[in-house]
Structures are given as structure tokens and as C-alpha cells.
Design an enzyme around this catalytic site. Sequence first.
Site, short mmCIF file in Angstrom:
data_model
loop_
_atom_site.label_atom_id
_atom_site.label_comp_id
_atom_site.label_asym_id
_atom_site.label_seq_id
_atom_site.Cartn_x
_atom_site.Cartn_y
_atom_site.Cartn_z
N GLY A 29 32.52 31.97 33.73
CA GLY A 29 32.83 33.00 32.79
C GLY A 29 32.10 32.61 31.43
CB ALA A 30 33.10 33.35 28.02
CB ILE A 31 33.98 28.37 28.74
CG1 ILE A 31 34.87 28.70 27.68
CG2 ILE A 31 33.52 26.98 28.28
CD1 ILE A 31 34.12 28.79 26.25
CG ASN A 41 41.98 27.29 26.72
OD1 ASN A 41 41.26 26.42 25.87
ND2 ASN A 41 41.67 28.37 26.63
CE LYS A 71 40.59 25.38 22.64
NZ LYS A 71 39.58 25.07 23.59
CG ASN A 75 44.26 27.21 23.07
OD1 ASN A 75 43.58 28.36 22.75
ND2 ASN A 75 44.02 26.12 23.67
CD GLU A 109 44.02 29.11 30.62
OE1 GLU A 109 43.62 28.14 31.15
OE2 GLU A 109 43.46 30.03 29.76
#
Length: 340
Positions: free
Chosen positions: A20-22, A112, A214, A218, A295
Site C-alpha cells: 500500500g502507501a507505506i 499503527n 505515535k 493516531n 484499524e
Amino acid sequence: MSNEPSTAAEPLRICIAGAGAIGGTLAVRLAAAGHHVSVLARGKTLQAIRENGLTLHDLHGVTHARPAADDRPGFGVQDLILVCAKSQDMAGLLPQLQPLIGERTVVVPTNNGVPWWYFHREGGRFDGEQVRAVDPEGALARAVPLDNLIGSVLFITAEVTAPGVIRSVNPHLIVLGEPSGAMSERLLRVRAAIEVAGIEARATDRIRDKLWTKIIANISTNPLSVITHGTLEQLYGQPELREVVTQVMREALLVASSYGARVDIDPLTFVQLGEAMGPFRTSMLQDLERGRPLELAAIGDAVLELAQRYAVPMPITRAVVSLARFRGLGAQQQHAARAA
């Protein structure tokens, strides 16, 4: 491929599990640095990588890479596996990694929220226990040997703009740490391998401190973004939303301190840094808009579970998480109805 990982002097064999993006960002940067990168992907993403490779637009410019890609783990034993799936996808993904894992393979989950391995070699009163919100039956702990894990905290904002094309507009940072706190040779080796890829990489003997930094960021923004559809700039910048963000932060900070974590960023600094991120949509908001599961187990429920162990009240957080879950389920139902 041989059955032994390569030596430290050579480019590493690195598998990105989840493109995906990461995962795509990491794959491009690591491949551009000369590492032997393979990608576990599926669907349109896999097709796009096979046909056109991966393209990353970030502060380094436009970088293209053509890593090996498949939906099956046929790449041989790896030096390093970066697991870049969402927490709710871990149960399906981790067992697939077993053919890639040798005795010295390092596995770095990048998801995350509170990780399933949080209490592994934690050294406190709950050492060795499960985080039931993210691993209720212990399946994740069994899927990958815990001693192969190194913890990580990613500070990377990225978004897939088309299959195989990723845009990331902020600096890349990853913090790495052994669950035990040891400054091991393998930790420093992984840090060095990532650093040469144009990603700031730090090694720490207190990875849970950075995890909480983090986690707090989040939990105070992702669920609220689902309710409001607000960007980070709006969540941190508009007074009405900033007040909710700050209250959730204060509740989460109490939980972090209960576990001995030292969070070196105060709420005001959090707000200033967050607003400076600009009109970025959180990963949870991106999932909502695509009708995907949220998530919430790792980002919300697990923090509430840890709070309950020490009887720390989190009324604002609990309400926000509940509202986000309601919105998420509604979005999934609408998406399913349109697809039918």
C-alpha cells in the site's frame, strides 16, 4: 536462493509484505538504494507492479523501481521483512511469511496502534501477556517467532494516487527498537540498511516510548477524522476539533505514563506539528472513503484495553471510538450495497 541470509556488507534481501502507501514508499526507497527488494502484493496493485513497477513522488523527486512481485512468498529466505499491512489484515498475512523466515531473519511490523507483541520482553507486571484487542487468540504471536521481531514506529505520511503510484509530501522517519531494549547488532544493521535509502532511521533502547508518541497521535486524530472527514490541518487547526483532539491526547498520556512510557512531546507541540502536516487525510479516513474496515482495534480498542488494566478512565476517547466504529460500519455497508 540460498537458505541463509546475506552478510551485513552486502545489499540486504528485503521483502515488503503489503504494498500500500507505506509499503510502496519503503519498497521504492530501498530498491533505489540497491537492496534486493521483493513485494508481496495482490489484486490491482500486484498487476500494476508487474506491468509498470512502482513510482514514488516524495521530497527526493520522482523515483521508479521494479521490485520482484508476487502474491505468494516464493522469494526465498530474507534478511529483513517489513510487514506493512493494516492491523486487521495481520492474521491473514503473517502465516504466509513462514517460507521467508530463517533463523536470522528480522521481521519488522510497521502497523499503527498498539502492536500484538507489546508485552513481549516488556519487563513490567504484564510481561508476556497478550493484547486481546489485536491478538485475542494469540494467533499472531504464534505465526512469527517473537524473537525474530524488532519493533518500529513510522512517521511517514503517504497516499496511493493510482495502483503502483504513491505520493508522500513529508520527510520519512522510522524509529527501530528491540522489544527487550537491547542495542543489538541486528538492530544497528537494519537501521543502517534503511538509512542509506534516504529514510531517516533511528535506533532506540526505549521503543515503547516512541510507540506511545505515535499511538497518541493516531488515537487523537484517526477516529475523529472518520466522524468529521477533517484533514490533519483541520483537526489540529480548527478550535472546535482541536479541543476534542487535545482531550483525547490528555487521556492517552495518562495511560502511557501508567506503563512507564516517557512521551517527550506535549499536547501543544503535538498540535503545532500536526497542523503543519497540511491538508493530509488520515489513513483511517482514506479507508472509510474506500469502504474498507477501519484499524480501530489497534488504534482505539487496544488503548482502551490497556487503560482498563490500570483503571484509567477514557470517556472522551471511548465515545469518539464508538462513533467512528458506527460511521465505519455504515460506510462498509453502503460500499457493499453499491458493489452488489
